[in-house]
Design a protein around this motif. Structure first.
Motif, PDB file in Angstrom:
ATOM      1  N   ARG A 480       0.834  -1.202   0.000  1.00 62.32           N
ATOM      2  CA  ARG A 480       0.000   0.000   0.000  1.00 62.32           C
ATOM      3  C   ARG A 480       0.877   1.263   0.000  1.00 62.32           C
ATOM      4  N   ASP A 481       1.916   1.275   0.840  1.00 67.85           N
ATOM      5  CA  ASP A 481       2.796   2.443   0.893  1.00 67.85           C
ATOM      6  C   ASP A 481       3.529   2.646  -0.425  1.00 67.85           C
ATOM      7  N   ASN A 482       3.939   1.558  -1.064  1.00 67.90           N
ATOM      8  CA  ASN A 482       4.617   1.678  -2.353  1.00 67.90           C
ATOM      9  C   ASN A 482       3.691   2.257  -3.412  1.00 67.90           C
ATOM     10  N   LEU A 483       2.445   1.789  -3.425  1.00 69.72           N
ATOM     11  CA  LEU A 483       1.513   2.261  -4.449  1.00 69.72           C
ATOM     12  C   LEU A 483       1.079   3.699  -4.195  1.00 69.72           C
ATOM     13  N   ARG A 484       0.998   4.117  -2.939  1.00 69.69           N
ATOM     14  CA  ARG A 484       0.540   5.471  -2.617  1.00 69.69           C
ATOM     15  C   ARG A 484       1.701   6.454  -2.458  1.00 69.69           C
ATOM     16  N   TYR A 485       2.858   6.073  -2.953  1.00 69.93           N
ATOM     17  CA  TYR A 485       4.046   6.903  -2.762  1.00 69.93           C
ATOM     18  C   TYR A 485       3.868   8.293  -3.378  1.00 69.93           C
ATOM     19  N   LEU A 486       3.261   8.391  -4.555  1.00 69.91           N
ATOM     20  CA  LEU A 486       3.054   9.681  -5.215  1.00 69.91           C
ATOM     21  C   LEU A 486       1.727  10.326  -4.837  1.00 69.91           C
ATOM     22  N   ARG A 487       0.859   9.571  -4.185  1.00 72.06           N
ATOM     23  CA  ARG A 487      -0.429  10.132  -3.758  1.00 72.06           C
ATOM     24  C   ARG A 487      -0.823   9.478  -2.444  1.00 72.06           C
ATOM     25  N   PRO A 488      -0.338   9.980  -1.323  1.00 73.71           N
ATOM     26  CA  PRO A 488      -0.576   9.333  -0.025  1.00 73.71           C
ATOM     27  C   PRO A 488      -2.045   9.278   0.383  1.00 73.71           C
ATOM     28  N   ASP A 489      -2.900  10.130  -0.189  1.00 73.26           N
ATOM     29  CA  ASP A 489      -4.301  10.150   0.229  1.00 73.26           C
ATOM     30  C   ASP A 489      -5.198   9.263  -0.631  1.00 73.26           C
ATOM     31  N   ALA A 490      -4.607   8.404  -1.468  1.00 72.66           N
ATOM     32  CA  ALA A 490      -5.423   7.528  -2.319  1.00 72.66           C
ATOM     33  C   ALA A 490      -6.246   6.568  -1.455  1.00 72.66           C
ATOM     34  N   ARG A 491      -7.520   6.403  -1.811  1.00 73.19           N
ATOM     35  CA  ARG A 491      -8.415   5.542  -1.050  1.00 73.19           C
ATOM     36  C   ARG A 491      -8.361   4.115  -1.572  1.00 73.19           C
ATOM     37  N   ASP A 492      -8.882   3.208  -0.744  1.00 73.15           N
ATOM     38  CA  ASP A 492      -8.809   1.795  -1.095  1.00 73.15           C
ATOM     39  C   ASP A 492      -9.581   1.499  -2.378  1.00 73.15           C
ATOM     40  N   ARG A 493     -10.720   2.156  -2.589  1.00 73.25           N
ATOM     41  CA  ARG A 493     -11.473   1.873  -3.811  1.00 73.25           C
ATOM     42  C   ARG A 493     -10.724   2.360  -5.054  1.00 73.25           C
ATOM     43  N   GLU A 494      -9.946   3.444  -4.918  1.00 77.18           N
ATOM     44  CA  GLU A 494      -9.140   3.899  -6.040  1.00 77.18           C
ATOM     45  C   GLU A 494      -7.988   2.925  -6.302  1.00 77.18           C
ATOM     46  N   ILE A 495      -7.417   2.392  -5.218  1.00 80.74           N
ATOM     47  CA  ILE A 495      -6.362   1.390  -5.403  1.00 80.74           C
ATOM     48  C   ILE A 495      -6.930   0.137  -6.054  1.00 80.74           C
ATOM     49  N   ALA A 496      -8.138  -0.267  -5.640  1.00 79.09           N
ATOM     50  CA  ALA A 496      -8.756  -1.454  -6.240  1.00 79.09           C
ATOM     51  C   ALA A 496      -9.027  -1.234  -7.721  1.00 79.09           C
ATOM     52  N   ALA A 497      -9.478  -0.037  -8.099  1.00 76.41           N
ATOM     53  CA  ALA A 497      -9.713   0.256  -9.514  1.00 76.41           C
ATOM     54  C   ALA A 497      -8.407   0.222 -10.293  1.00 76.41           C
ATOM     55  N   MET A 498      -7.330   0.719  -9.693  1.00 79.19           N
ATOM     56  CA  MET A 498      -6.032   0.680 -10.356  1.00 79.19           C
ATOM     57  C   MET A 498      -5.536  -0.742 -10.541  1.00 79.19           C
ATOM     58  N   VAL A 499      -5.711  -1.570  -9.505  1.00 72.96           N
ATOM     59  CA  VAL A 499      -5.287  -2.975  -9.596  1.00 72.96           C
ATOM     60  C   VAL A 499      -6.016  -3.675 -10.730  1.00 72.96           C
ATOM     61  N   ASP A 500      -7.304  -3.399 -10.864  1.00 74.28           N
ATOM     62  CA  ASP A 500      -8.087  -4.017 -11.936  1.00 74.28           C
ATOM     63  C   ASP A 500      -7.673  -3.480 -13.300  1.00 74.28           C
ATOM     64  N   ALA A 501      -7.383  -2.183 -13.393  1.00 74.08           N
ATOM     65  CA  ALA A 501      -7.051  -1.591 -14.687  1.00 74.08           C
ATOM     66  C   ALA A 501      -5.686  -2.038 -15.191  1.00 74.08           C
TER      67      ALA A 501
END
Length: 658
Positions: A480-501
């Motif tokens: 999670r920290d690696n993925l949010r490195y450029l955007r620390p306030d990213a929410r879990d649903r946005e991370i889930a959408a990114m994982v799917d995309a």
């Protein structure tokens, strides 16, 4: 060179660029005068700073020590044992003589000598306690200096687009260690001096106050003389270091310009400049040596004169009631306590102390102000007008040195919002250089780069663009920290959408969860690139530059990633290593060093010989059909050319990699 039209002929590429490419005739006299004026200005500036060096270091030291008052008091507590040892050493000898041996009571004399000897025993636990408290006083100094140097280096790198000075590197790796060792030695020596002198003076008062009339004057005179040498010694030390650095810089410039010096016939002037710099360094070293001689004189006055004066005044003291034991005890104080303590302190202050002040003064120097063209971004600044290009290159040139051939030569390029541009070309054609200039990590040697209608500013970099190189960086920590490195306030649903995309399901499943620890060494190169792509997707910058950032992915994963980024509103620039990646772009920039040509895939197929060479020899195909992503449906070299174009084209392998 224009990238928006047809490629001009080779002759145009070698036209001189006014004010840049034409050699300028050197003026040896003017150059020498300019350098002389520069040296004089630097010397005047150094002289103006001498008076403020000690004040600046003292101003910084006061809050540091005030915050560690408890440590200083504990250090003083352990040092009281040294006070007792010094006091009992001379006093015990005096009492052993007067009350013991000279009075005919040897047992009493031996007991007083035993007391003086036993006073030495607590020195072992005292040393342990002193060194334990010393670490609490010394290590925070080094840590603070390193933090200050690193902060200055990072600020300078942002202000000057990655130009980290060697000064900051020296401060982190070398000067901070000099400061720590010098501060530790100074604390130990100064502590020992204070409590040793206090014990000796107390003992002299206990023996006879008249002793201070003979002992104190040379001590005060020598100390004043020594303290008076500290400011000029620090100034001479700074002059010597400055002269040494100037000579080293001059030698470095000469080593890089030997051919130019020989060609211009400037050997005589160069030798004269070298001789002048060497003489400046010699003069600084001689001045430093003269002040060192004054320091030796001060040391002699403090350490040698008191015992001599005491012996010369012994008859008068004995006639006025001083006992022989008190005289011997006073000599013990002077020779065994005061003289070594004074010599140690003066030696420390004269060598390590001067160097410590110079080093600390370099840390306390105010960092250079940011360039005028790079003011901090204002939150109230108006957004760019609608339809403003995300990035523009106007007549941009770039070369890796004054005499090097240009990698980019008067290149003009406009990238609009939502546009997908691919950059292709043989290895070494300047694709990564273009990506660095476009991202602002390299400054062009000519022309202008603009982001959203404004000149490139390092302060705007994080809000405008993301540059992903081929070698992705993954740090130890959670996914999670690696993925949010450029955007620390990213929410879990946005991370889930990114994982799917982007297709990170397999990596997420293997690790177990977003909070699972990531060990970079256990990730493949492709998985590292997926993590970096995930960061960029969450950041969704106006300009995303992929410099072969998908080179470790298979074609299907690369297609999925580029299509996902293409669906974002920002502009996408891809330095392509596969031709299928280039065909997905709306425009393709073909680079062959400073020669460039830009257009759609169809236009380049008809007008650009290099693009046809990279694409291979094209022949109609009876069977085989590509999907909308442009990926082959079967092995053997069948490559589609994208949506809206003719299908069924077979390609032989290209003669050179893209």
């Amino acid at each position: 060179m224009k990238a928006d039209g047809a490629h001009p002929g080779r002759d145009e590429q070698h036209e001189a660029h006014p004010g840049r490419d034409e050699p300028q005739e050197a003026d040896p006299g003017r150059d020498g005068q300019d350098r002389a004026h520069s040296r004089r200005d630097a010397q005047l500036e150094a002289h103006s700073r001498r008076g403020t060096s000690l004040r600046r270091v003292g101003r910084e030291a006061r809050p540091f020590l005030r915050a560690r008052t408890g440590v200083v008091l504990r250090l003083a507590g352990w040092s009281l044992l040294e006070f007792a040892q010094t006091f009992l050493g001379g006093f015990g000898v005096a009492r052993a003589l007067d009350d013991g041996f000279l009075a005919g009571r040897p047992t009493t004399g031996l007991l007083w000598l035993a007391v003086a000897a036993v006073a030495v025993l607590p020195s072992v636990p005292a040393a342990r306690g002193v060194f334990g408290r010393l670490a609490d006083l010394v290590e925070p100094l080094r840590d603070g200096l390193v933090r200050r140097a690193v902060s200055r280096a990072l600020s300078g790198a942002l202000d000057r687009s990655g130009d980290v000075s060697t000064r900051s590197l020296s401060q982190v790796t070398h000067q901070s260690e000099i400061a720590r060792d010098g501060w530790a030695g100074l604390v130990l020596t100064l502590r020992s001096f204070v409590f040793t002198v206090a014990g000796a003076v107390t003992g002299l008062l206990a023996l006879s106050p008249a002793l201070l009339l003979i002992v104190l004057p040379p001590l005060v005179l020598g100390s004043a003389l020594f303290l008076g040498t500290l400011p000029p010694m620090a100034a001479r030390q700074r002059d010597y270091l400055a002269a040494d650095e100037e000579y080293a810089a001059h030698a470095g410039r000469l080593a890089a310009s030997v051919r130019d010096i020989a060609a211009a016939g400037a050997a005589g002037r160069t030798v004269a400049e070298s001789r002048a710099l060497a003489e400046e360094q010699l003069a600084a070293s001689r001045s430093l040596a003269r002040w060192s001689g004054v320091r030796v004189l001060a040391l002699a006055v403090c350490g040698r004169f008191p015992p001599l004066l005491l012996l010369l005044g012994a008859p008068w003291l004995l006639r006025n009631g001083l006992t022989p034991g008190a005289l011997v005890g006073a000599l013990t104080y002077l020779t065994q306590a005061l003289a070594p303590a004074v010599q140690a302190l003066m030696t420390m202050l004269g060598t390590v102390g001067g160097r410590l002040v110079v080093v600390l003064d370099r840390f306390t120097d105010a960092p250079p102000p940011p360039p005028a063209e790079d003011p901090p971004p204002s939150r109230d600044a108006a957004p760019p007008p609608r339809g403003t290009p995300v990035a523009e290159l106007h007549e941009v040139s770039f070369a890796y040195g004054p005499g090097a051939h240009p990698v980019l030569d008067r290149l003009s390029l406009t990238i609009g919002a939502g546009e997908h541009l691919a950059v292709v070309g043989p290895s070494g054609s300047g694709k990564s250089t273009l990506a660095a200039v476009l991202a602002g990590t390299e400054r062009p040697t000519g022309g202008a780069v603009r982001w959203r209608g404004r000149p490139v500013r390092p302060a705007d970099a994080t809000s405008v663009r993301v540059l992903l190189p081929q070698h992705a960086y993954v740090f130890s920590g959670s996914l999670r920290d690696n993925l949010r490195y450029l955007r620390p306030d990213a929410r879990d649903r946005e991370i889930a959408a990114m994982v799917d995309a982007l297709g990170l399901e397999a990596l997420l499943s293997r690790l177990g969860s977003l909070d699972a620890a990531v060990e970079p060494d256990r990730l493949s190169q492709g998985e590292r690139q997926l993590v970096a792509l995930g960061r960029a997707y969450l950041a969704a910058p106006p300009l995303l530059i992929l410099d072969e950032a998908t080179s470790r992915l298979d074609p299907a994963a690369e297609t999925r990633a580029e299509l996902a980024f293409g669906a974002l509103p920002g502009a996408l620039v891809v330095v392509a290593h596969r031709l299928s990646s280039a065909r997905r772009a709306g425009r393709i920039l073909v680079m062959d060093g400073p020669r460039t040509q830009c257009g759609t895939p169809d236009e380049l197929q008809r007008s650009c010989a290099l693009y046809r060479d990279l694409a291979g020899l094209w022949e109609p195909e009876d069977a085989g059909q590509s999907d909308e992503t442009g990926e082959p449906e079967e092995p053997g070299g069948t490559v589609g050319i994208g949506r809206g174009e003719e299908r069924g084209i077979r390609s032989t392998p290209p003669p050179s990699p893209v």
